[in-house]
Scaffold this active site. Structure first.
Site, PDB file in Angstrom:
ATOM      1  N   ASP A   1       0.869  -1.330  -0.007  1.00 43.75           N
ATOM      2  CA  ASP A   1      -0.118  -0.064   0.197  1.00 43.75           C
ATOM      3  C   ASP A   1       0.848   1.334  -0.155  1.00 43.75           C
ATOM      4  OD1 ASP A   1      -2.308   1.375  -0.152  1.00 43.75           O
ATOM      5  OD2 ASP A   1      -2.669   1.437   2.005  1.00 43.75           O
TER       6      ASP A   1
ATOM      7  N   GLU B   1       2.263  -2.753  -5.195  1.00 44.08           N
ATOM      8  CA  GLU B   1       1.892  -1.202  -5.132  1.00 44.08           C
ATOM      9  C   GLU B   1       3.312  -0.491  -4.311  1.00 44.08           C
ATOM     10  OE1 GLU B   1      -1.592   0.847  -2.805  1.00 44.08           O
ATOM     11  OE2 GLU B   1      -2.275  -0.810  -4.115  1.00 44.08           O
TER      12      GLU B   1
ATOM     13  N   ASP C   1      -1.110  -9.870  -5.428  1.00 41.19           N
ATOM     14  CA  ASP C   1      -2.396  -9.313  -5.029  1.00 41.19           C
ATOM     15  C   ASP C   1      -3.259  -9.470  -6.222  1.00 41.19           C
ATOM     16  OD1 ASP C   1      -4.880  -7.858  -4.244  1.00 41.19           O
ATOM     17  OD2 ASP C   1      -3.697  -5.878  -4.129  1.00 41.19           O
TER      18      ASP C   1
END
Length: 305
Positions: free
Chosen positions: A64, A94, A205
Site C-alpha cells: 500500500d 503497490e 495481490d
C-alpha cells in the site's frame, strides 16, 4: 506531497537513528505472538538446521505504498518484518519509488531488487543474495489494463534447482472482474507453458473473488497453496477491514485477495517443491497506530522433496 518527502528524509537518515527506530521489531514482538502469526501448519518436532536450510521461504505483500499516511513508520515496519523473517524471496505489490529507495538503503546488501517499473506504482521482487541467484527477468504487460498492471517474472536458481518466480497486482475493484480474469488466464498460460523441469511460483495481490477463479478454472497442474494446505480459516483473509483499520471504508469485508499458486516440475528426477507452512504477517499495529499495510502479508515455506 509532504508524506513522501518525510519518507525521503527517512531514507537519508543516519544508521544510528535507523537502529533506534527498529528496536521494537514488529516481526518479533510478543503482541504478534498473541494475535499470530497465523500458522497454517503445526510442527510437532523442531526441524534440523539442514532441513531449515533446504526450505524455500517467501513473503508476498501488497504494501500500500500509495497511502501517504505515516509512510516512514510503515516503511520502517516493512523492513523490520523482512529482516526478522529473512525470506529467500519477497514479492511486493503497490510499491512507489520513495519506498524502494528506503528499502534499498537498508536491505540492498542482502537482497537483489527487481522492479517492474520506475514511475507511478508497480510490483517488485527481492532475492536473498546468499540463497537465490537471478538468471533472467522479464516484464509482461497486460494490454487491456487501465491501472498500469503487468506481470513480473524471474528465472532463478535455488540450491541448484531452476525456478520461475512471478508476481503481479491484478486489476482492482469489483467492476473490473472481466479484466482481472483475463489477467489470471494469462498468468496460468505462462505457468503451464514453462519447461517441465522448472518449478513455477506465483504470488501477488490478485483481487480475485472465488467465483471469478471458478469461472476461469485452474489448470490441473497448478495448485492454490492455501487450498493445498487444507484451507485453514485463520490464513484465509488477507484483506480484512474488520480487523485492519488503515482504510476507513463504509462497508466492512473480508476477502482472500492475496494468493499463491504453484506449478511443480513434471520431469522425472527433478526435486519437487512442496508447500510446508503459511502465516499471515503484519497483524500488529505500529507505534504510529497504523498497520504496515491495509493488506496482511503472506509468509510461506516450501520443502524440497
Amino acid at each position: 506531497m509532504e508524506k513522501v518527502s518525510a519518507l525521503e528524509n527517512e531514507t537519508t537518515s543516519s544508521t544510528a537513528s535507523t537502529q533506534q527506530g527498529e528496536e521494537n521489531t514488529p516481526g518479533s514482538s510478543t503482541s504478534e505472538a498473541e494475535d499470530g502469526p497465523a500458522l497454517c501448519r503445526d510442527d510437532a518436532e523442531n526441524p534440523s538446521e539442514e532441513e531449515e536450510n533446504s526450505k524455500l521461504s517467501l513473503i508476498s505483500w501488497n504494501v500500500d505504498g500509495l497511502d501517504s499516511e505515516q509512510q516512514p513508520e510503515r516503511a520502517r515496519g516493512l523492513c523490520s518484518y523482512l529482516m526478522t523473517h529473512s525470506p529467500d524471496v519477497v514479492l511486493l505489490q503497490e510499491l512507489i519509488q520513495p519506498y524502494v529507495r528506503f528499502m534499498k538503503n537498508r536491505l540492498l546488501a542482502s537482497y537483489t531488487f527487481i522492479e517492474a517499473g520506475k514511475e507511478g506504482y508497480y510490483v517488485a521482487m527481492m532475492l536473498k543474495k546468499s540463497r537465490v541467484t537471478l538468471l533472467d527477468s522479464k516484464i509482461f504487460d497486460f494490454p487491456l489494463s487501465r491501472m498500469m498492471r503487468n506481470l513480473l517474472m524471474a528465472q532463478v536458481l535455488f540450491r541448484g534447482q531452476t525456478l520461475y518466480l512471478m508476481t503481479s497486482h491484478f486489476e482492482s475493484c469489483k467492476a473490473h472482474a472481466a479484466e482481472r480474469m483475463r489477467q489470471l488466464t494469462l498468468v496460468m498460460r505462462k505457468m503451464t507453458r514453462a519447461p517441465d523441469d522448472v518449478t513455477v511460483l506465483f504470488g501477488g495481490d490478485t483481487n480475485l473473488r472465488d467465483a471469478e477463479v471458478a469461472k476461469v478454472g485452474l489448470p490441473s497442474c497448478v495448485c492454490d497453496v492455501w487450498e493445498h494446505l487444507g484451507e485453514p480459516e485463520h490464513c484465509r483473509y488477507t484483506w480484512d477491514t474488520h480487523a485492519n483499520t488503515n482504510k476507513d471504508v463504509e462497508f466492512k469485508c473480508r476477502l482472500r485477495f492475496d494468493r499463491l499458486y504453484l506449478r511443480r516440475a513434471a520431469r522425472e528426477g527433478v526435486p519437487q517443491l512442496e508447500p510446508d507452512s503459511m502465516a499471515l504477517i503484519g497483524l500488529e499495529k505500529l507505534p504510529c497506530g497504523r498497520y504496515t499495510s491495509d493488506h496482511w502479508g503472506i509468509y510461506c515455506t516450501f520443502s524440497t522433496e
